[in-house]
Design an enzyme around this catalytic site. Structure first.
Site, short mmCIF file in Angstrom:
data_model
loop_
_atom_site.label_atom_id
_atom_site.label_comp_id
_atom_site.label_asym_id
_atom_site.label_seq_id
_atom_site.Cartn_x
_atom_site.Cartn_y
_atom_site.Cartn_z
N HIS A 1 -23.90 -8.36 8.37
CA HIS A 1 -22.53 -7.85 8.56
C HIS A 1 -21.58 -8.47 7.55
O HIS A 1 -21.47 -9.69 7.48
CB HIS A 1 -22.09 -8.18 10.00
CG HIS A 1 -20.74 -7.68 10.35
ND1 HIS A 1 -19.73 -8.50 10.79
CD2 HIS A 1 -20.22 -6.42 10.32
CE1 HIS A 1 -18.65 -7.78 11.04
NE2 HIS A 1 -18.92 -6.51 10.76
N HIS B 1 -12.30 -5.98 3.94
CA HIS B 1 -12.22 -5.48 5.32
C HIS B 1 -10.80 -5.08 5.70
O HIS B 1 -10.55 -3.98 6.18
CB HIS B 1 -12.74 -6.54 6.30
CG HIS B 1 -12.69 -6.09 7.73
ND1 HIS B 1 -11.57 -6.25 8.52
CD2 HIS B 1 -13.61 -5.46 8.50
CE1 HIS B 1 -11.81 -5.74 9.71
NE2 HIS B 1 -13.04 -5.26 9.73
O1 G3P Z 1 -19.87 -1.28 10.38
C1 G3P Z 1 -20.01 -2.10 11.49
C2 G3P Z 1 -18.83 -3.02 11.62
O2 G3P Z 1 -18.58 -3.62 10.39
C3 G3P Z 1 -17.57 -2.33 12.10
O3 G3P Z 1 -16.54 -3.21 12.37
O4 G3P Z 1 -14.36 -4.24 11.86
O5 G3P Z 1 -16.45 -5.42 11.24
O6 G3P Z 1 -15.76 -3.40 9.99
P1 G3P Z 1 -15.75 -4.10 11.32
MG MG Z 2 -17.40 -3.12 8.69
#
Ligand code: G3P
Ligand code: MG
Length: 244
Positions: free
Chosen positions: A11, A53
Site C-alpha cells: 500500500h 495521496h
Molecule cells: O487503493 C486502496 C487504498 O489505497 C485506498 O485508500 O486513501 O489509502 O488511497 P487510500
Molecule cells: Mg490509494
C-alpha cells in the site's frame, strides 16, 4: 503466484517501512518480496500526473499548497522523505512516468489509483492513460487503474478499452456498483475492510469480479479475510501479510 494475479499489494509502496508513494518505497517493497504496489495519483497545474495521496502537499512535503496549483518542475524539487525519517531526505515526489519506469525495472506490477479529489478528473484520467500507453513496456500485463470516482473510471475506460480497471469503495457500497462494474468492464472491486461482508464478496464473485481489501496490517484479519474468499489484500506491511 503470477504477478498478474496479486495476493498482497504493497500500500502506497510499503508505507510502514518507507515514505509513502516514493521510488525509495517501491525499492523497499521489492526488497521485501512484493509483486505488486499501489500508489496514488494527483495532477499538477501543467497536467503531469504525480504520485501523491493528498490533494495538498503539506503532510508529506511540508509545503501547504494544493498539488494542482504547482507545476511539475516545482513539485519535483520538494523533499518527500524527511517527514518519515532523515535517512529518506533525498526522496522526491515521483511523476507517474518515473514510478512506472521504476516498477518495470524492479519487477513490480502497479495499481495506479486516480485520486477522486484531484480537482480535474477527466484531465487526470486521460493523462494517466496516456502515460501508461507511452511508458509501460509493451507485452507486459498492463497496470491496474482504480478510483473511488466513477467519473474517473468512465474517463479511463473511454481512453482505453483494454485498460484493466477496479472500482474502489469506502464506508458504504456505491449505488448500483454491480451495474457500474459491468458497464466499465471492471476486473475487480477494492473495498475497505469494514465493507467486506460475505454478501458483498459473494455478489462480486458471482459477477466475475476479484475482491481486494484495504488496508490490512493485521495478520489474523488477513487470514480471516482470505478464508472468507477475499482475493488479495493491500498492506503497509506486505511482508507480514504474505505469510498469512
Ligand atoms: O487503493 C486502496 C487504498 O489505497 C485506498 O485508500 O486513501 O489509502 O488511497 P487510500
Ligand atoms: Mg490509494
Amino acid at each position: 503466484m503470477a504477478a498478474s494475479q496479486p495476493s498482497v499489494i504493497g500500500h502506497r509502496g510499503c508505507a510502514a517501512h518507507a515514505p509513502e508513494n516514493t521510488l525509495g518505497g517501491f525499492g523497499r517493497a521489492a526488497e521485501l518480496g512484493c509483486d505488486w504496489v499501489e500508489f496514488d495519483i494527483q495532477i499538477s497545474r501543467d497536467g503531469v500526473p504525480v504520485v501523491m495521496h493528498d490533494a495538498n502537499l503539506e503532510r508529506t512535503t511540508g509545503l501547504d499548497m494544493p498539488v494542482r496549483f504547482l507545476v511539475a518542475r516545482r513539485i519535483a524539487e520538494l523533499d518527500a522523505g524527511s517527514w518519515f525519517g532523515p535517512e529518506w531526505r533525498d526522496e522526491r515526489v515521483p511523476t507517474l512516468a518515473q514510478a512506472l519506469d521504476a516498477c518495470a525495472v524492479l519487477g513490480l506490477m502497479p495499481n495506479v489509483e486516480v485520486k477522486y479529489d484531484c480537482g480535474a478528473l477527466r484531465r487526470c484520467a486521460r493523462a494517466v492513460a496516456a502515460v501508461i500507453a507511452q511508458r509501460w513496456p509493451a507485452g507486459r500485463d498492463r497496470p491496474l487503474v482504480s478510483s473511488f470516482s466513477l467519473r474517473a473510471l468512465y474517463w479511463s475506460r473511454l481512453a482505453g478499452p483494454e485498460q484493466p480497471l477496479a472500482l474502489l469503495m469506502w464506508q458504504k457500497p456505491v449505488k448500483f456498483w454491480g451495474l457500474h462494474a459491468r458497464l466499465l468492464s471492471c476486473r475487480a472491486i477494492h473495498v475497505d475492510a469494514s465493507l467486506a461482508s460475505q454478501a458483498l464478496l459473494d455478489k462480486a464473485h458471482r459477477r466475475g469480479l476479484k475482491v481486494g481489501v484495504y488496508t490490512v496490517n493485521d495478520g489474523a484479519l488477513a487470514a480471516e479475510l482470505r478464508e472468507r474468499g477475499v482475493d488479495y489484500i493491500f498492506s503497509d506491511k506486505p511482508e507480514e501479510m504474505a505469510a498469512t
